[in-house]
Design an enzyme around this catalytic site. Structure first.
Site, short mmCIF file in Angstrom:
data_model
loop_
_atom_site.label_atom_id
_atom_site.label_comp_id
_atom_site.label_asym_id
_atom_site.label_seq_id
_atom_site.Cartn_x
_atom_site.Cartn_y
_atom_site.Cartn_z
N LYS A 154 0.84 -1.19 0.00
CA LYS A 154 0.00 0.00 0.00
C LYS A 154 0.88 1.25 0.00
CE LYS A 154 -1.83 2.73 3.01
NZ LYS A 154 -1.94 3.99 2.21
N GLY A 207 6.52 4.89 9.21
CA GLY A 207 5.69 6.07 9.42
C GLY A 207 5.83 6.58 10.83
N GLY A 212 2.37 3.59 14.27
CA GLY A 212 3.08 2.32 14.44
C GLY A 212 2.64 1.56 15.68
N GLU A 229 9.48 0.89 11.27
CA GLU A 229 10.50 1.95 11.21
C GLU A 229 9.74 3.24 11.43
OE1 GLU A 229 12.31 4.97 10.58
OE2 GLU A 229 12.22 4.56 8.43
N CYS A 263 12.97 10.58 8.62
CA CYS A 263 13.07 10.10 10.00
C CYS A 263 14.50 10.15 10.51
CB CYS A 263 12.56 8.67 10.10
SG CYS A 263 10.80 8.49 9.74
N GLU A 355 9.49 15.42 16.93
CA GLU A 355 9.86 15.29 15.52
C GLU A 355 9.09 16.32 14.71
OE1 GLU A 355 10.73 11.74 12.38
OE2 GLU A 355 8.84 11.61 13.48
#
Length: 451
Positions: A154, A207, A212, A229, A263, A355
C-alpha cells in the site's frame, strides 16, 4: 472504488486521478496473493533469482521515468529522485542473490541428523510512507520476494504514482501475476486490512510512532509478525576538535534533505561550547546558499513540503522560538518553508523534543563528552545520528554511548542497502536491509531425522 486527486506539492496543481481500493477489493487482492504464493515459493531458487534480476534491469531502464514521476508527485529534487529509483534497482539486484543462499544449518545431535530450513511466511503486507515512496517500498518487497513470499503493497495516499508504475514493471519483467500487488487507497481501509486480514502473515510499516503503535497492537491480536520503522529526533554531535568547516558545510544536507521530511534527519545539532560561535558563523552561509527551488529545476537542492497540512504543522513549531537565521524559499504556489536554524536554550522546548518533519533544526551547546551523550540520549527516539571529531577513541566511545540504531562518524550516511537499518526505543522494531533481511521474512524450521 473512489477516486482521489494527486497534487504536485511544488505547484499545488493536480497531477492525476487515482482509484483507491475498497475493503472488498483489498480482500480479493490479498486472497489472490495467497493463491499465488505456492507457485512462487516452489519456483527453483535460481529461477526466482533470474526473475528478480530481470525486475532490476527493467527498473534500470525506466530510472528517468520513475524520477520524473517522483519529482511531480512528491516534490523530490531530481538528484534525490534519480538516486531513489536507482536504489530500487540496486536493492533488487542485491537480494536477487538471496534465493540461492537461504542457508539452513546442520546441528550436531545424538541419534540422527538435525537440520534447519528458512520457510517463507506467505503474504507480506508493506505500508509505505509518503516521504521516500520508492526506496522504502523496495526495502520491503525485494527481500520478501527473494525469500519466497508474495507481497501486497500500500503506497501512501499522497504519493502512489511510482509504486503503481513499479508494479507494472514487475509484470513486464516476468513476475507472475499477484506475486507483487500494489493497492492504492486509504490507510484506514487498505492498511488496516493488512493488519487484520488473517492471510497477511507479516506487516512492514514505515511512518509515525503513533500509527506504528496501533499497527503493533493490531498485529498482536493474531500474533502477526511486524517490522516498524518509526520516528526520529537524531543528533548531530560536533566536537571542538572536528573539522568545523566540513561539519558546517554538510550539516544542512543532514537535516534539510527532502525538506526535512526524513526520520533520520539530524534535527538537533549539539556543538561543544568552545566551538559554538565559530560553527554558527560557518553554518549561516551554508544554509543561505542552499538552492531551494521548484524541483522541476534540476539544480534544486531542496523542494517543498508534501502538503498544506504538513506546512501548517512545521510552521507551528516556529512560534515563540529564537530563530538564528533562515535560507530562502520560492514565493507563490507550493508548500514551501525555508530552511530554518533555531537556537535552543532548554531541552524542554517543543522544538528540541518533538519530531518536526520539516526543514527546521535546533542548535544547542554542550560542555563535555558525557554531556553530549546525555543530551543525545534525552529523547524517546533512537534512529540515527552523526558524530564529528578528529579523535577516533572519542568517536567510538560516543558512538557506543548513544542509543541509536545507525550512527556515522564524520559523515551523515544512514542507509546502505547492504548494512542493517532500524531504530532503538520508539524509533521502531526489527531491522531492514543488510544480508540478513530475507530471514526476517521467514520462519526457521527445525527437522530431526533419526539415524
Amino acid at each position: 472504488m473512489a477516486t482521489y486527486t494527486v497534487i504536485n506539492p511544488a505547484t499545488e496543481r493536480p497531477v492525476v486521478e487515482v482509484e483507491g481500493a475498497s475493503l472488498e477489493r483489498t480482500d480479493r487482492l490479498v486472497e489472490l496473493a495467497h493463491e499465488a504464493f505456492p507457485a512462487w515459493r516452489g519456483m527453483p531458487p535460481g529461477e526466482r533469482a533470474t526473475v528478480l534480476r530481470r525486475f532490476a534491469a527493467i527498473v534500470d531502464a525506466h530510472i528517468e521515468e520513475l524520477a520524473e514521476l517522483e519529482v511531480r508527485n512528491a516534490g523530490h529534487t531530481w538528484g534525490n529522485a534519480t538516486w531513489e529509483a536507482g536504489n530500487v534497482r540496486d536493492v533488487l539486484n542485491y537480494y536477487s542473490a538471496a534465493p540461492e543462499r537461504m542457508f539452513g544449518r546442520q546441528i550436531p545431535v545424538a541419534g540422527g541428523v538435525d537440520v534447519t530450513f528458512h520457510e517463507p511466511l506467505g503474504v507480506v503486507g508493506i505500508i509505505v510512507p509518503w516521504n521516500f515512496p520508492m526506496p522504502i517500498a523496495g526495502w520491503g518487497f525485494a527481500p520478501a520476494l527473494a525469500a519466497g513470499n508474495t507481497v501486497v503493497l500500500k503506497p501512501a495516499e499522497m504519493t502512489p504514482l511510482t509504486a503503481i508504475r513499479i508494479g507494472e514493471l514487475a509484470l513486464e519483467a516476468g513476475l507472475p501475476e499477484h506475486v507483487l500487488t500494489v493497492i492504492p487507497g486509504k490507510g484506514s481501509v487498505v492498511g488496516d486490512r493488512f493488519v487484520t486480514h488473517p492471510l497477511v502473515r507479516k506487516v512492514c510499516f514505515t511512518g509515525s510512532t503513533e500509527v506504528g503503535k496501533g499497527i503493533l497492537a493490531g498485529c498482536a491480536e493474531q500474533v502477526k509478525r511486524c517490522t516498524l520503522e518509526l520516528g526520529g529526533k537524531s543528533a548531530n554531535v560536533i566536537f571542538a576538535d572536528a573539522d568545523l568547516a566540513t561539519a558546517a558545510a554538510t550539516a544542512p544536507y543532514s537535516v534539510f534533505d527532502n525538506a526535512g521530511q526524513d526520520c533520520c534527519a539530524r534535527s538537533r545539532i549539539l556543538v561543544e561550547r568552545p566551538a559554538y560561535d565559530e560553527f554558527m558563523g560557518l553554518l549561516e552561509p551554508a544554509v543561505k546558499n542552499l538552492a531551494v527551488l521548484d524541483p522541476a529545476d534540476r539544480s534544486s537542492e531542496m523542494g517543498p513540503l508534501i502538503s498544506a497540512q504538513q506546512r501548517r504543522t512545521v510552521q507551528g513549531f516556529l512560534d515563540d522560538v529564537d530563530v538564528a537565521f533562515t535560507g530562502s524559499a520560492p514565493a507563490g504556489d507550493g508548500f514551501w518553508v525555508p530552511p530554518t536554524v533555531v537556537r535552543a536554550e532548554s531541552t524542554d522546548e517543543r522544538i528540541w523534543r518533538e519530531e518536526i518533519f520539516g526543514p527546521v533544526v535546533a542548535v544547542m551547546p554542550f560542555d563535555d563528552e558525557a554531556h553530549a551523550v546525555a543530551l543525545a540520549n534525552d529523547t524517546e527516539y533512537g534512529l540515527s545520528g552523526s558524530i564529528f571529531t578528529s579523535d577516533v577513541g572519542r568517536a567510538l566511545r560516543v558512538a557506543r554511548g548513544i542509543d541509536a540504531g545507525n550512527l556515522s562518524v564524520n559523515s551523515h550516511a544512514s542507509v546502505r542497502y547492504w548494512t542493517p537499518f532500524g531504530g532503538f526505543k520508539q524509533s521502531g522494531l526489527g531491522r531492514e536491509l543488510g544480508p540478513d533481511a530475507p530471514n526476517a521474512f521467514t520462519e526457521e524450521k527445525n527437522v530431526f531425522i533419526a539415524g
